[in-house]
Write an enzyme that holds these catalytic residues in place. Structure first.
Site, short mmCIF file in Angstrom:
data_model
loop_
_atom_site.label_atom_id
_atom_site.label_comp_id
_atom_site.label_asym_id
_atom_site.label_seq_id
_atom_site.Cartn_x
_atom_site.Cartn_y
_atom_site.Cartn_z
N HIS A 1 29.40 11.37 37.82
CA HIS A 1 27.82 11.88 38.44
C HIS A 1 27.67 13.42 38.35
O HIS A 1 28.68 14.36 38.10
CB HIS A 1 27.84 11.74 39.79
CG HIS A 1 28.85 11.68 40.38
ND1 HIS A 1 29.94 11.32 40.90
CD2 HIS A 1 29.15 12.98 41.88
CE1 HIS A 1 31.36 12.19 41.68
NE2 HIS A 1 30.10 13.10 42.12
P1 AMP Z 1 31.58 14.89 44.18
O1 AMP Z 1 32.54 14.14 44.21
O2 AMP Z 1 33.12 16.29 45.03
O3 AMP Z 1 30.79 15.69 43.02
O4 AMP Z 1 30.59 15.00 45.01
C1 AMP Z 1 30.37 12.93 45.61
C2 AMP Z 1 28.68 13.74 46.41
O5 AMP Z 1 28.32 12.30 46.76
C3 AMP Z 1 28.82 14.21 47.68
O6 AMP Z 1 27.16 14.91 47.12
C4 AMP Z 1 27.82 13.23 49.07
O7 AMP Z 1 27.32 13.83 49.16
C5 AMP Z 1 27.85 12.18 47.62
N1 AMP Z 1 27.91 10.57 48.55
C6 AMP Z 1 29.18 11.01 49.06
N2 AMP Z 1 28.90 8.48 49.50
C7 AMP Z 1 27.50 8.87 49.07
C8 AMP Z 1 27.46 7.83 48.81
N3 AMP Z 1 27.94 6.59 49.47
N4 AMP Z 1 26.08 7.47 48.41
C9 AMP Z 1 25.58 8.17 47.43
N5 AMP Z 1 26.13 9.82 47.34
C10 AMP Z 1 27.15 10.04 48.43
#
Ligand code: AMP
Ligand code: ZN
Length: 301
Positions: free
Chosen positions: A220
């Protein structure tokens, strides 16, 4: 099912114990299994692998079949993970089903603690798989085309915070290869477009990039406004994950894939999460997150 007469000698190899002998012992019920020791599993026993982290029941075929095959490996019909209710490891439970926001910033220890191949530990219901669910939810999608979807970050760390995800199943940065370059460029272009569309509403500029060690599965691209004005930004790890070199600019990632054919993350990237709090605009150090947030108002209001 266990047949009443079935027993099996199981020699536990060191690799099952995950670490130096004695530090993470495997056990049958409450009896630890020493290095190279042999134990007999009997009906009703539970085999615990690595300090009671992974409890298993063992299903045997009946004796007639086992003597026919005369093959120890063949005697075990299945190893099945004990149900959640019977698991004695509460910390694993709370990681899998957090009552509040998961600790969504990764740390390397977390991934070292648990085997990557254990699909049940990080199965569909695990919090780290949440993006795969969110990206499919039409209510959360703010843009989609044939290659990517954009959703709002569930725990935004700034006034504007989106995630661009490809439909293609790519678990993480580590999986990126030259063949993904077009897709990365497309993700970047979509991210820039959404940032551009909101530039008039945002006081702060946007950055597009990836966490060096992501906590959530499925690659992402973060598109995030640099105000960091959000109640979800709660701690040092949150701050440092977006403001130190832990945050890899999308352009740098694309360059790396183009030049080296893959993304290389520097050793010790997780140490960056422990850096002292430094303002992302004027670089002045702040003692605490509340002080930092107060300081940031100067720049963005
Ligand atoms: P990272 O994997 O560290 O790059 O970040 C993951 C991102 O996903 C973080 O900014 C979280 O706030 C976000 N996040 C976590 N769970 C969800 C979810 N179920 N849906 C959307 N965003 C999410
Ligand atoms: Zn400042």
């Amino acid at each position: 099912m266990f047949s009443a007469a079935s027993t099996i000698a199981v020699r536990l190899q060191q690799r099952l114990r995950g670490g130096k002998a004695g530090t993470n012992p495997s056990s049958v019920d409450s009896v630890d299994i020493g290095k190279d020791q042999e134990v007999k599993l009997k009906p009703g026993h539970i085999l615990y692998i690595v300090n009671k982290l992974y409890p298993y029941t063992v299903e045997f075929v009946n004796e007639a079949e086992s003597s026919r095959t005369n093959n120890t490996a063949g005697i075990i019909k299945s190893l099945s993970k004990r149900s959640r209710e019977s698991s004695q490891n509460q910390s694993e439970m709370s990681n899998k089903y957090p009552r509040t926001e998961p600790d969504d910033v990764p740390n390397e220890n977390k991934s070292k603690e648990k085997p990557h191949h254990n699909s049940e530990v990080k199965g569909q219901g695990h919090w780290s798989q949440g993006l795969k669910v969110s990206m499919q939810d039409p209510n959360l999608q703010v843009f989609k085309d044939e290659k990517v979807v954009v959703i709002k970050d569930k725990y935004p760390k700034a006034r504007f915070h989106w995630l661009v995800l490809p439909w293609q199943a790519i678990s993480s940065l580590k999986m990126l290869r030259t063949e993904h370059l077009d897709l990365l460029q497309h993700m970047h272009a979509v991210g820039e477009k959404i940032a551009q569309e909101h530039s008039a509403q945002s006081n702060a500029p946007f950055r597009l990039g990836y966490h060096a060690i992501p906590s959530m599965s499925h690659i992402h691209l973060h598109v995030i406004s640099q105000d960091f004005d959000s109640s979800c930004l709660k701690n040092k790890k949150h701050w440092n994950s977006f403001t130190t070199d832990y945050f890899l600019d999308s352009k740098d990632v694309m360059d790396m894939v183009q030049l080296k054919g893959k993304v290389m993350v520097k050793d010790g990237a997780s140490e960056l999460l422990k850096s002292s709090l430094q303002c992302n605009v004027c670089k002045i150090q702040q003692a605490t997150i509340p002080q930092l947030k107060e300081h940031l108002k100067k720049h963005w209001t």
